[in-house]
Design an enzyme around this catalytic site. Sequence first.
Site, PDB file in Angstrom:
ATOM      1  N   GLU A 137       0.832  -1.207   0.000  1.00 24.52           N
ATOM      2  CA  GLU A 137       0.000   0.000   0.000  1.00 24.52           C
ATOM      3  C   GLU A 137       0.865   1.254   0.000  1.00 24.52           C
ATOM      4  O   GLU A 137       0.554   2.241  -0.671  1.00 24.52           O
ATOM      5  CB  GLU A 137      -0.951   0.019   1.199  1.00 24.52           C
ATOM      6  CG  GLU A 137      -1.868   1.223   1.165  1.00 24.52           C
ATOM      7  CD  GLU A 137      -2.985   1.188   2.191  1.00 24.52           C
ATOM      8  OE1 GLU A 137      -3.752   2.172   2.225  1.00 24.52           O
ATOM      9  OE2 GLU A 137      -3.105   0.205   2.939  1.00 24.52           O
ATOM     10  N   GLY A 193      -5.718   5.125   0.440  1.00 29.18           N
ATOM     11  CA  GLY A 193      -5.903   3.732   0.065  1.00 29.18           C
ATOM     12  C   GLY A 193      -7.365   3.348   0.187  1.00 29.18           C
ATOM     13  O   GLY A 193      -8.013   3.633   1.190  1.00 29.18           O
ATOM     14  N   HIS A 214       0.471 -14.185  -0.523  1.00 26.25           N
ATOM     15  CA  HIS A 214       1.832 -14.410  -0.062  1.00 26.25           C
ATOM     16  C   HIS A 214       2.307 -15.719  -0.691  1.00 26.25           C
ATOM     17  O   HIS A 214       1.729 -16.775  -0.465  1.00 26.25           O
ATOM     18  CB  HIS A 214       1.879 -14.422   1.460  1.00 26.25           C
ATOM     19  CG  HIS A 214       1.263 -13.196   2.048  1.00 26.25           C
ATOM     20  ND1 HIS A 214       1.748 -11.924   1.792  1.00 26.25           N
ATOM     21  CD2 HIS A 214       0.180 -13.028   2.830  1.00 26.25           C
ATOM     22  CE1 HIS A 214       1.003 -11.040   2.418  1.00 26.25           C
ATOM     23  NE2 HIS A 214       0.037 -11.683   3.048  1.00 26.25           N
ATOM     24  N   HIS A 218      -4.345   1.346 -13.855  1.00 23.06           N
ATOM     25  CA  HIS A 218      -5.423   2.295 -14.210  1.00 23.06           C
ATOM     26  C   HIS A 218      -5.106   3.638 -13.572  1.00 23.06           C
ATOM     27  O   HIS A 218      -4.854   3.726 -12.368  1.00 23.06           O
ATOM     28  CB  HIS A 218      -6.770   1.781 -13.686  1.00 23.06           C
ATOM     29  CG  HIS A 218      -7.855   2.807 -13.739  1.00 23.06           C
ATOM     30  ND1 HIS A 218      -8.431   3.230 -14.915  1.00 23.06           N
ATOM     31  CD2 HIS A 218      -8.462   3.513 -12.744  1.00 23.06           C
ATOM     32  CE1 HIS A 218      -9.359   4.149 -14.640  1.00 23.06           C
ATOM     33  NE2 HIS A 218      -9.384   4.335 -13.337  1.00 23.06           N
ATOM     34  N   GLY A 230      -7.055   6.874 -13.399  1.00 24.39           N
ATOM     35  CA  GLY A 230      -8.237   7.691 -13.601  1.00 24.39           C
ATOM     36  C   GLY A 230      -8.138   8.999 -12.846  1.00 24.39           C
ATOM     37  O   GLY A 230      -7.180   9.252 -12.118  1.00 24.39           O
TER      38      GLY A 230
END
Length: 138
Positions: free
Chosen positions: A57, A77, A84, A101, A103
């Site tokens: 993240e 996020g 894993h 992506h 956007g």
Amino acid sequence: MTIEEINKLCQNTLIGHLDIEFLSYGEDFVEARMLVDQKKWQPAGLLHGGASLALAETVASGGSMLLVDPTHFNVLGLQVSGNHISTISEGFVLARAEIVHRGNKTHVWDVKITSSEGKLISVARVTNMIIEKKQKRD
């Protein structure tokens, strides 16, 4: 925003406590590394999956921050999922996020986490929300 600015911004946060360091970026990727030590182990002495997801993240969010104007937008996020594949107990892991992506309101990233030797440790997909900052009233 530069790699140096992102690393400075991350000091004294969870990212800093996990020893995550941004290394490089390009038009469609960003890379970071994390030291694997006892602070990031699960009880069996292996890298904790939660630490891997935090790394995923972090690198994807850093990538989104490099793609937007941080004075006008926040990156948050929205969703993280991972698998894993293998284990590691010492050294460094390298995370490479590649944008899937881009956007106006969301970014989607694929993240591969590998050992220093190139062994695949985890794969993840991260979706970030791009939110316009509200202007402060005087």
